[in-house]
Structures are given as structure tokens and as C-alpha cells.
Scaffold this motif. Structure first.
Motif, PDB file in Angstrom:
ATOM      1  N   MET A   1       0.802  -1.220   0.000  1.00 11.41           N
ATOM      2  CA  MET A   1       0.000   0.000   0.000  1.00 11.41           C
ATOM      3  C   MET A   1       0.837   1.273   0.000  1.00 11.41           C
ATOM      4  N   THR A   2       2.160   1.138   0.075  1.00 12.49           N
ATOM      5  CA  THR A   2       3.016   2.321  -0.033  1.00 12.49           C
ATOM      6  C   THR A   2       3.279   2.698  -1.482  1.00 12.49           C
ATOM      7  N   ILE A   3       2.903   1.820  -2.412  1.00 13.13           N
ATOM      8  CA  ILE A   3       3.076   2.124  -3.832  1.00 13.13           C
ATOM      9  C   ILE A   3       2.030   3.150  -4.244  1.00 13.13           C
ATOM     10  N   GLU A   4       2.475   4.203  -4.870  1.00  9.50           N
ATOM     11  CA  GLU A   4       1.552   5.260  -5.292  1.00  9.50           C
ATOM     12  C   GLU A   4       0.712   4.764  -6.462  1.00  9.50           C
ATOM     13  N   ALA A   5      -0.587   4.741  -6.272  1.00  4.35           N
ATOM     14  CA  ALA A   5      -1.497   4.244  -7.303  1.00  4.35           C
ATOM     15  C   ALA A   5      -2.196   5.406  -8.003  1.00  4.35           C
ATOM     16  N   VAL A   6      -2.597   5.185  -9.249  1.00  2.97           N
ATOM     17  CA  VAL A   6      -3.414   6.151  -9.985  1.00  2.97           C
ATOM     18  C   VAL A   6      -4.862   5.885  -9.618  1.00  2.97           C
ATOM     19  N   ARG A   7      -5.477   6.827  -8.914  1.00  2.00           N
ATOM     20  CA  ARG A   7      -6.849   6.638  -8.434  1.00  2.00           C
ATOM     21  C   ARG A   7      -7.733   7.787  -8.917  1.00  2.00           C
ATOM     22  N   HIS A   8      -8.966   7.467  -9.210  1.00  2.48           N
ATOM     23  CA  HIS A   8      -9.959   8.463  -9.602  1.00  2.48           C
ATOM     24  C   HIS A   8     -11.201   8.260  -8.744  1.00  2.48           C
ATOM     25  N   ASN A   9     -11.653   9.300  -8.102  1.00  2.00           N
ATOM     26  CA  ASN A   9     -12.894   9.253  -7.328  1.00  2.00           C
ATOM     27  C   ASN A   9     -13.945  10.092  -8.047  1.00  2.00           C
ATOM     28  N   VAL A  10     -14.907   9.424  -8.645  1.00  2.00           N
ATOM     29  CA  VAL A  10     -15.893  10.103  -9.492  1.00  2.00           C
ATOM     30  C   VAL A  10     -17.295   9.580  -9.183  1.00  2.00           C
ATOM     31  N   PRO A  11     -18.315  10.280  -9.627  1.00  2.00           N
ATOM     32  CA  PRO A  11     -19.686   9.787  -9.453  1.00  2.00           C
ATOM     33  C   PRO A  11     -19.909   8.487 -10.216  1.00  2.00           C
ATOM     34  N   ALA A  12     -20.953   7.750  -9.829  1.00  2.00           N
ATOM     35  CA  ALA A  12     -21.289   6.497 -10.503  1.00  2.00           C
ATOM     36  C   ALA A  12     -21.992   6.801 -11.813  1.00  2.00           C
ATOM     37  N   ASP A  13     -21.215   7.319 -12.742  1.00  2.00           N
ATOM     38  CA  ASP A  13     -21.769   7.786 -14.017  1.00  2.00           C
ATOM     39  C   ASP A  13     -20.775   7.460 -15.123  1.00  2.00           C
ATOM     40  N   LEU A  14     -21.244   6.869 -16.217  1.00  2.00           N
ATOM     41  CA  LEU A  14     -20.364   6.455 -17.308  1.00  2.00           C
ATOM     42  C   LEU A  14     -19.552   7.612 -17.848  1.00  2.00           C
ATOM     43  N   ALA A  15     -20.198   8.729 -18.074  1.00  2.00           N
ATOM     44  CA  ALA A  15     -19.492   9.873 -18.656  1.00  2.00           C
ATOM     45  C   ALA A  15     -18.380  10.363 -17.730  1.00  2.00           C
ATOM     46  N   ALA A  16     -18.670  10.374 -16.429  1.00  2.00           N
ATOM     47  CA  ALA A  16     -17.666  10.819 -15.477  1.00  2.00           C
ATOM     48  C   ALA A  16     -16.468   9.879 -15.442  1.00  2.00           C
ATOM     49  N   VAL A  17     -16.728   8.564 -15.512  1.00  2.00           N
ATOM     50  CA  VAL A  17     -15.644   7.569 -15.543  1.00  2.00           C
ATOM     51  C   VAL A  17     -14.815   7.729 -16.816  1.00  2.00           C
ATOM     52  N   GLU A  18     -15.489   7.871 -17.944  1.00  2.00           N
ATOM     53  CA  GLU A  18     -14.765   8.065 -19.217  1.00  2.00           C
ATOM     54  C   GLU A  18     -13.907   9.300 -19.189  1.00  2.00           C
ATOM     55  N   GLU A  19     -14.429  10.378 -18.619  1.00  2.00           N
ATOM     56  CA  GLU A  19     -13.660  11.628 -18.565  1.00  2.00           C
ATOM     57  C   GLU A  19     -12.446  11.477 -17.669  1.00  2.00           C
ATOM     58  N   SER A  20     -12.609  10.768 -16.531  1.00  2.00           N
ATOM     59  CA  SER A  20     -11.482  10.590 -15.616  1.00  2.00           C
ATOM     60  C   SER A  20     -10.362   9.777 -16.252  1.00  2.00           C
ATOM     61  N   LEU A  21     -10.746   8.873 -17.142  1.00  2.65           N
ATOM     62  CA  LEU A  21      -9.763   8.041 -17.821  1.00  2.65           C
ATOM     63  C   LEU A  21      -9.209   8.672 -19.089  1.00  2.65           C
ATOM     64  N   GLY A  22      -9.729   9.827 -19.434  1.00  2.00           N
ATOM     65  CA  GLY A  22      -9.292  10.489 -20.667  1.00  2.00           C
ATOM     66  C   GLY A  22      -9.788   9.808 -21.911  1.00  2.00           C
ATOM     67  N   TRP A  23     -10.928   9.143 -21.784  1.00  7.25           N
ATOM     68  CA  TRP A  23     -11.485   8.403 -22.905  1.00  7.25           C
ATOM     69  C   TRP A  23     -12.532   9.185 -23.685  1.00  7.25           C
ATOM     70  N   ARG A  24     -12.704  10.477 -23.370  1.00  6.04           N
ATOM     71  CA  ARG A  24     -13.667  11.281 -24.126  1.00  6.04           C
ATOM     72  C   ARG A  24     -13.197  12.711 -24.227  1.00  6.04           C
TER      73      ARG A  24
END
Length: 353
Positions: free
Chosen positions: A330-353
Motif C-alpha cells: 500500500m506504499t506504492i503510489e497508485a493512480v486513483r480516480h474518485n468520481v460519481p457512478a456515471d459512465l461519462a464521469a468515468v470516461e472523462e477521468s480516464l481520458g477516454w472522451r
């Protein structure tokens, strides 16, 4: 119980102290994968680099190979309880095999200096745990004295049956590769494993099942490197808890393995261990506990120092699973995104749109 082809006390019975009275009880130890490196090996110019994934044993470490043999012989000789000192993996393995045989297990550990994943295993298997205010070396000293009582079997690597069981890993390496490798890289703590591998390679060559023996490259953590320094370390310190040992029980066996194989025993720093630990997980898909990464850290260090590896075949022993020590992971720095449960928000956080 029906032994499988991978069960070491069946597969290698003629090379082990197995008698008609030895209980052939298994949890599925042995037969662990030998996985070829896709990244580190080619970078170092090796003909081939393999990882011997001993974390695929039932309790997640190499200890099960020796423990299945030691506990079977203890039962054969009339023991009613098992005892060990441990930095973690030995306690997990001893407790599991005690449960399998219906024995009581007692574990002496250095207080606050055992990884949570390992202690959890011993607790789950029903071991009675004594945490002492001292080091592993103190724990082993006490355990040896306690084991003088009748009916109690000490199952640390000072037990000769442990070494006998662990040598089967060397047999498997040769069987899988068709011959011994040129190099065998291995972490060194209490030094039973390097002793056991060397014994296995020597026996296989004597039987003409291997044409050669590897050069043994053992690696200790810099803060717990008595074999490198040439004297015991009173207060060993390293993030690699499994090899945080200041006075190895198998000291002479390790030195013999090093000298007779024209090998080395060297130290790697905690930073070098963690670099190898993260790299194994990120580029090879191998998630191991920090101590296991010492074998790869040492290989990388020697390559950087100019060791000629071109055309050689090497095996790095990966001794324990990463889940043994989740806090380090757990000391390894992870890439994390905290977003609403919404497809568009997930896509945006991943840079997929």
C-alpha cells in the motif's frame, strides 16, 4: 487423501527420508511454476531468466516444502505438538500443517516485527502465539529450549527434515529446465533455503539428472547481513521482515553453498529491494513480499556492477507472496480516480472522451 503427481513426498520419495510409516499428508505443496521473465531477463542480456514462484505453495511461501516433511516425520516419531520461532512464514506454515495433522502449534515471534498477513495465517490456523520483547534470534533460542520437552517437535530449519523437503525445489528446477541453470539467485535470512537448494543440485548431479551445478548467488538485506559481514548482527533491521535475522541457523550450509559453487553472498539495501519489488509487480506480474525481491535486487545490482550475464540462464527464487505484507504494497503510489457512478464521469477521468 490421494497424493498427486506434484506431491513432493511421493514424487521424490526415493530421495527423501520417507518410510512406510511416514504419513503422506499434503496440502498441495510443490510443483510450483517456473515463469520466464519478459522484461528483466532480456534487459540484462541473459539467455533466459526464470522466476521460481514458491509463493504458489499452499500457505504462500517456500516454507511448506520443508514443513510437510518435518511435520510428517514429527508425527511418525510420536510428536503431539509443534513449536517454532518465526519472522512470519514459518509460523503460518507450521500452524497450517499442525491443523492438517490435528496437532497443537506454538509460535514464538518477535513482538511487533512480523508482517500482518503472516500473523493472520497463524492465528486463523489456531496456533498459540507468544510475542517476545526481542529479536528472531532470541525467539529461536527460547524455542530450542522449549523443544526439549517430550512430545514437542521443533520445526525451524534447524530441523534436518526441513532442509530435506526444501531441496526438492532444486529438483523441480532441473526437471523443468532439463538441466541446472547457470545461476541460482536466492534471498538469504536464516540460510536454510540456500543450503537446501545447493544440496538438491549436488544430489541431482551425482545421480546424473543434471550435467552441472549452478553458481549460487545469495542476497541478504544490508541491515541484516551477518554472512556478508562475517559476524552476527545484534539488532538486524530491514523492511524485508522474512530475512531480518542476525545469526542464521544454517550459517555453515550457506557458506558451503557459496564456496563450493563459486558463488557469492552479498547485501542489497532496502531501497534496492523495494525497487525490485515494484518492478516485479509492474513489469512481470509477479507480486511478492519484499524479502523475495532480494533475489532480483541482487541480480540487478551485480549486473550494474559489471557482472557478465550474456548467454547465461538464471533462476531467481521468489520465496513468498505479496499478500504476506499488504502494508508494504500500500506504499506504492497508485493512480486513483474518485468520481460519481456515471459512465461519462468515468470516461472523462480516464481520458477516454
Amino acid at each position: 487423501m490421494t497424493p498427486t503427481a506434484r506431491f513432493i513426498m511421493e514424487r521424490y520419495a526415493s530421495l527423501l527420508p520417507v518410510t512406510e510409516h511416514t504419513p503422506l499428508v499434503t496440502l498441495g505443496e510443490g510443483g510450483t511454476p517456473l515463469v520466464r521473465s519478459r522484461s528483466i531477463g532480456p534487459e540484462l542480456g541473459l539467455e533466459a531468466l526464470y522466476f521460481k514462484l514458491e509463493y504458489a505453495n499452499p500457505t504462500g511461501s517456500f516454507k511448506d516444502r520443508g514443513m510437510v516433511m518435518a511435520v510428517a516425520k514429527a508425527v511418525e516419531e510420536g510428536a503431539t505438538s509443534l513449536l517454532c520461532a518465526s519472522t512470519g512464514n514459518t509460523s503460518a506454515s507450521a500452524a497450517a500443517y499442525a491443523a492438517r495433522h490435528g496437532l497443537r502449534a506454538y509460535v514464538v515471534v518477535p513482538s511487533g516485527r512480523i508482517a500482518s498477513g503472516k500473523l493472520a495465517q497463524a492465528v486463523a490456523h489456531g496456533a498459540e502465539i507468544v510475542a517476545i520483547d526481542g529479536s528472531f534470534d532470541d525467539a529461536l533460542r527460547i524455542a530450542k529450549q522449549l523443544a526439549e520437552r517430550p512430545g514437542v517437535a521443533l520445526v525451524n530449519s534447524v530441523n534436518p527434515y526441513r532442509i530435506e523437503g526444501q531441496k526438492t525445489a532444486a529438483f523441480e528446477v532441473v526437471d523443468d529446465l532439463g538441466d541446472a541453470p547457470d545461476l541460482l539467485c536466492i534471498p538469504v535470512g536464516n540460510a536454510g533455503n540456500i543450503t537446501a537448494y545447493w544440496r538438491g543440485f549436488v544430489e541431482y548431479q551425482r545421480l546424473e539428472r543434471a550435467s552441472k551445478r549452478p553458481s549460487m548467488w545469495g542476497f541478504q538485506a544490508a541491515g541484516a547481513a551477518p554472512l556478508v559481514l562475517g559476524h552476527p548482527v545484534e539488532k538486524p533491521e530491514t523492511i524485508a521482515t522474512a530475512i531480518r535475522i542476525g545469526n542464521p541457523a544454517s550459517w555453515e550450509g550457506a557458506i558451503t553453498a557459496r564456496d563450493d559453487s563459486n558463488g557469492v553472498i552479498e547485501a542489497v539495501t532496502d531501497d534496492e529491494i523495494l525497487e525490485a519489488y515494484r518492478r516485479l509487480a509492474a513489469t512481470e506480474g509477479v507480486f511478492c513480499e519484499p524479502a523475495s525481491a532480494a533475489s532480483v535486487a541482487g541480480l540487478l545490482k551485480r549486473a550494474r556492477a559489471g557482472a557478465s550475464l550474456a548467454g547465461l540462464t538464471a533462476v531467481c527464487v521468489i520465496t513468498g507472496h505479496g499478500l504476506k505484507d499488504p502494508d508494504t504494497a500500500m506504499t506504492i503510489e497508485a493512480v486513483r480516480h474518485n468520481v460519481p457512478a456515471d459512465l461519462a464521469a468515468v470516461e472523462e477521468s480516464l481520458g477516454w472522451r
